[in-house]
Design an enzyme around this catalytic site. Structure first.
Site, mmCIF file in Angstrom:
data_model
loop_
_atom_site.group_PDB
_atom_site.id
_atom_site.type_symbol
_atom_site.label_atom_id
_atom_site.label_comp_id
_atom_site.label_asym_id
_atom_site.label_seq_id
_atom_site.Cartn_x
_atom_site.Cartn_y
_atom_site.Cartn_z
ATOM 1 N N GLN A 1 0.828 -1.219 0.000
ATOM 2 C CA GLN A 1 0.000 0.000 0.000
ATOM 3 C C GLN A 1 0.857 1.262 0.000
ATOM 4 O O GLN A 1 0.460 2.274 -0.582
ATOM 5 C CB GLN A 1 -0.909 0.049 1.237
ATOM 6 C CG GLN A 1 -2.011 -0.986 1.255
ATOM 7 C CD GLN A 1 -1.609 -2.211 2.055
ATOM 8 O OE1 GLN A 1 -0.434 -2.536 2.146
ATOM 9 N NE2 GLN A 1 -2.580 -2.891 2.616
ATOM 10 N N ASP B 1 -6.536 1.487 11.850
ATOM 11 C CA ASP B 1 -7.773 0.797 11.480
ATOM 12 C C ASP B 1 -8.728 0.724 12.649
ATOM 13 O O ASP B 1 -9.938 0.631 12.465
ATOM 14 C CB ASP B 1 -7.466 -0.607 10.946
ATOM 15 C CG ASP B 1 -6.932 -0.539 9.527
ATOM 16 O OD1 ASP B 1 -5.787 -0.094 9.354
ATOM 17 O OD2 ASP B 1 -7.689 -0.870 8.595
ATOM 18 N N ASN C 1 -3.179 -1.208 13.481
ATOM 19 C CA ASN C 1 -2.924 -0.685 12.136
ATOM 20 C C ASN C 1 -2.127 -1.747 11.383
ATOM 21 O O ASN C 1 -1.727 -2.772 11.940
ATOM 22 C CB ASN C 1 -2.184 0.660 12.229
ATOM 23 C CG ASN C 1 -2.161 1.394 10.895
ATOM 24 O OD1 ASN C 1 -3.182 1.508 10.230
ATOM 25 N ND2 ASN C 1 -1.007 1.869 10.480
#
Lengths: 321, 321
Positions: free
Chosen positions: B190, B231, B241
């Site tokens: 990502q 998250d 996370n």
């Protein structure tokens, strides 16, 4: 004990150096050929071989040259060896090639001073040294195996050129069950492609994780010691090893886990600060299998090694040459 | 200010949910379609969208259902929404979907009790909430930008759904020059595919590094703060996370660097220990672009998140809903 192909990845046969192509693993166990110094150094620069393979490559370059130059006058022969030594030393900046090339040049000069046949003397010296080196690498693995407890779960990073297979075999002989977690070791994936491969084919219990998983494994008690190799050992005990080693050492320290290093002989560097860190081309990070994975125009930064200070190293298992 | 496509990656048009395909980036900026709950949840499970995209996806699933069920009786309509909420909550374990789905169910029940049209009321509530959410995400980025000093070099991990582009734009407006180092964030990349892409196309200074490089960058003074998203935020300030966040936080602590978190509203979890860590399929680690890169038979272990304890977090920049 069956040896990992990574334990001794370079061989000389019929004036040709055969070099295990580490970039083709784990798909294909194949060897690349080099017939002169230039070809051999390209294999080092392109990381077809690395770590301990570079030591063997250096000696085999000399063996090949000694064959080719045996009819030359001693002065000329020394000159050829010196030129080769310089080129080898410059091939990659972080690996301490000088340690090995200086040894060969010293043997050659000694032979010249004693009016002996340089080719014969140096060839014998190199071959004797390599026999000794093989035994000492086996002894090194044995020493480490004795430090590992039954039931140990070992985290390792990058690849230690076949030594971990030996360590696992010795542990097995000693009746100890161990398992490995291997970081994939981006960007070259030596952990995933080489370490997991050699441990798996030798039937040891190995699990691959992303490099991002080290702290998680430690915090969950899933690993209880770390073992890595080193590309260079400074006189004060600092090491240079594959990028990422340093952060694993910091994490091991934080979690009070032993951090063992299978170390080469010390280089002339006094401390880690004297070790030059190689910057590799950014495309090795931004491409995968020759295809760009990064956004167009994005920059990459790829130091290939980092320095782990001796204060974070529980114990060096050295190779005493 | 031009918005990153990652800032608002999901849209509803003509009874179809359009979902930015984050797995096709950076090669292709394209949208996948979902026309029902099942298709929409497949996009979440397959990580076509993630992080903030999951919030938008949840609300858009409800908006789509409300359109389709407006002629049903209230009891039946509530039942459909409840079933959808359950499915959404179960789609991925670490993300606190309940926070968002419970909100929608409460609005629906309130409308039912007040004998209002559920479809109209809940649709308005959701749309009002989303307008508010957009503004609060912008405010959050502005708040963070004010904490960043001129000349800052920011290390980030994974992707914070367009927020960092906003942060950089605000810094720019404030006359501050900043730069970014982005970890590639294996195994899903990502950082390399999304964060580097959105920062690069917005013309900010961004450099990609392997996840192994964090400690090296810190030790060399090449970064001076860390910014990540989360998250899930537990009530005590712990966060879940992307895997690897925890080790970066430990390293930042060791090097005395500020560690800032762009946090969502707190979930029902009391501490990080109450957050379930999602294990993703090992093939997401062992394959690349559908081709296996790991040795045959080798195992992988891929926890997709880790927990960073609040003690390692310098400051939460929260999203107050």
């Amino acid at each position: 004990m069956k040896e990992s192909p990574l334990f001794w990845p370079i061989k000389l046969e019929n004036n040709t150096i055969f070099c295990l192509d580490e970039t083709a693993l784990p798909d294909k166990l194949s060897y690349l050929k080099a017939q002169d110094t230039k070809q051999a150094l390209e294999l080092i620069k392109g990381m077809k071989t690395r770590a301990f393979g570079q030591v063997l490559m250096a000696y085999n370059i000399f063996l090949l040259l000694l064959k080719k130059t045996r009819s030359l006058k001693p002065e000329k022969q020394i000159k050829v060896l010196k030129t080769a030594a310089q080129k080898i030393n410059q091939s990659r900046p972080t690996f301490p090639f000088t340690f090995f090339t200086a040894m060969v040049l010293a043997w050659a000069k000694e032979a010249q001073q004693n009016k002996k046949n340089i080719s014969l003397v140096v060839k014998d010296k190199i071959n004797g040294f390599l026999v000794d080196l093989r035994q000492k690498r086996i002894d090194q693995a044995l020493t480490l195996s004795r430090l590992i407890k039954d039931g140990a779960s070992i985290l390792t990073h990058c690849n230690v050129s076949g030594s971990l297979v030996l360590v696992a075999q010795f542990c097995c002989q000693q009746g100890k069950k161990i398992r490995f977690f291997v970081t994939e070791t981006r960007p070259y994936l030596q952990g995933l492609r080489l370490t997991a491969w050699e441990l798996q084919r030798a039937k040891f219990n190995v699990t691959i994780v992303a490099d991002n998983t080290a702290a998680y494994l430690m915090s969950q008690g899933l690993v209880n010691l770390v073992v890595v190799g080193a590309d260079q050992l400074a006189k004060n005990g600092d090491i240079a090893n594959k990028i990422g080693t340093y952060q694993i050492a910091l994490l091991a320290h934080k979690f009070h886990l032993p951090f063992y290093v299978l170390s080469p002989p010390p280089s002339p560097a006094k401390t880690g600060k004297d070790i030059k860190i190689e910057l590799r081309p950014e495309k090795e990070l931004l491409e995968f299998s020759g295809k760009r994975i990064a956004p167009k125009g994005a920059k990459g930064f790829y130091p290939a090694f980092d320095v782990t200070p001796h204060s974070l190293i529980t114990k060096h298992i050295t190779l005493d040459l």
